[in-house]
Design an enzyme around this catalytic site. Structure first.
Site, mmCIF file in Angstrom:
data_model
loop_
_atom_site.group_PDB
_atom_site.id
_atom_site.type_symbol
_atom_site.label_atom_id
_atom_site.label_comp_id
_atom_site.label_asym_id
_atom_site.label_seq_id
_atom_site.Cartn_x
_atom_site.Cartn_y
_atom_site.Cartn_z
ATOM 1 N N GLU A 108 -32.511 19.296 -16.611
ATOM 2 C CA GLU A 108 -32.212 19.861 -15.376
ATOM 3 C C GLU A 108 -32.578 21.077 -15.029
ATOM 4 O O GLU A 108 -32.494 21.865 -16.211
ATOM 5 C CB GLU A 108 -30.778 19.604 -14.923
ATOM 6 C CG GLU A 108 -30.478 20.098 -13.670
ATOM 7 C CD GLU A 108 -29.016 19.745 -13.174
ATOM 8 O OE1 GLU A 108 -28.386 18.813 -13.967
ATOM 9 O OE2 GLU A 108 -28.566 20.284 -12.159
ATOM 10 N N SER A 159 -21.183 14.976 -10.342
ATOM 11 C CA SER A 159 -21.419 15.650 -8.884
ATOM 12 C C SER A 159 -20.425 15.098 -7.947
ATOM 13 O O SER A 159 -20.459 15.824 -6.882
ATOM 14 C CB SER A 159 -22.745 15.529 -8.600
ATOM 15 O OG SER A 159 -23.479 14.114 -8.728
HETATM 16 O O1 KIV Z 1 -24.000 14.645 -11.717
HETATM 17 C C1 KIV Z 1 -24.944 14.674 -11.405
HETATM 18 O O2 KIV Z 1 -25.385 14.325 -10.309
HETATM 19 C C2 KIV Z 1 -26.180 14.808 -12.477
HETATM 20 C C3 KIV Z 1 -27.650 14.485 -11.810
HETATM 21 C C4 KIV Z 1 -27.808 15.806 -10.961
HETATM 22 C C5 KIV Z 1 -28.323 14.429 -13.049
HETATM 23 O O3 KIV Z 1 -25.606 14.927 -13.635
#
Ligand code: KIV
Length: 279
Positions: free
Chosen positions: A197, A60
């Protein structure tokens, strides 16, 4: 500081460090696991000091740090760069680095090579990767090579172009049964934990009870062994993003803007720096 004191302190830090074994004990004891994303030294240090169990350098970062629309563009080198800072900050938490899109899907060999590169160069404790049956052989090879692996099922953002969006997953019976089966396979393969998720809470609870490893939910209800959120989202820094599952534990966007606004005014009207702030 004398050498003896240094040894005592380093033994204390080592003992207080989170491990995959301690996470399993937490599940067994019914103690909830708290996980947050982090992408830099300064915030990771604060999050670690506040008592987080797992720091996830999520892909992310592609959205939050780099401003991309999806997680797809971020590279292994960029993930390693960010993870190094988080690793330097973490005195207590287990640090997990997301394997970016393209680093593990092509072949099992490439997946193991990418995972080892991430572990060696970033210093993190474990990796996370998205997917079920299709990446199971790669996961088995990684675990055989000594890489601790966290799985990720349900909404897997690296597959956004296949899903056609970021909606709730596994609403229908067929997809729910597939997810449950895949969670069991990941567990049997030796994943030390699984992220679920954006799936129905009842299904997440069923999966949590069905597997031996700790299950961490995001948008997956309260029946998981732990929870994860994106740090910038839960701090309220990302003003435009408020899905149902997200709780703002602070509203930092306005205070940041106010502070910067005050600074701009102080520079413009020459009240900063003052005589006391000058040498
Ligand atoms: O990339 C991320 O932040 C994630 C979380 C939302 C679990 O995979």
């Amino acid at each position: 500081m004398c050498a003896f004191l240094k040894i005592i302190m380093s033994v204390h830090v080592q003992n207080s460090r989170m491990t995959t074994t301690k996470l399993r004990q937490m599940k067994a004891n019914g103690e909830k696991i708290a996980m947050l994303t982090s992408y830099d030294f300064t915030l990771a240090r604060l999050v670690d000091e506040a008592g987080i169990d797992i720091l996830l350098v999520g892909d992310s970062a592609s959205n939050v740090v780099c401003g991309n629309g999806t997680t797809l563009p971020i590279t292994t080198e960029e993930m390693i760069f960010l993870t190094k800072g988080v690793v330097r900050a973490a005195e207590h938490a287990l640090v997990v680095c997301d394997m970016p899109f393209g680093s593990y899907q092509v072949s099992e060999e490439e997946a193991v090579r990418s995972a080892i590169k991430i572990l060696k160069e970033s210093g993190c404790d474990a990796v996370k990767l998205e997917g079920g049956e299709e990446i199971l052989p790669a996961i088995r090879h990684m675990i055989k090579a000594g890489v601790p692996v966290m799985g990720h099922l349900g909404l897997t953002p690296q597959s956004v172009n296949q899903f056609g969006g970021y909606g709730l997953r596994a609403k229908e019976k067929g997809e729910a049964a597939k997810l449950l089966k895949e969670a069991k396979l990941l567990d049997e393969a030796g994943c030390f934990s699984i992220v679920l998720e954006k799936i129905p809470a009842a299904l997440a609870e069923e999966v949590t009870k069905a597997v031996s490893c700790p299950v961490i939910g995001i948008g997956a209800g309260n029946g998981c062994d732990g929870q994860v959120l994106v740090l910038h989202d839960m701090l309220g820094l990302n003003q435009g993003f408020k899905p149902k599952f997200l709780r703002h534990f602070a509203s930092l966007a306005q205070p940041v803007k106010d502070a910067v606004g005050e600074y701009v005014s102080a520079v413009k009207d020459s009240s900063f720096p003052s005589a006391e702030e000058s040498y």
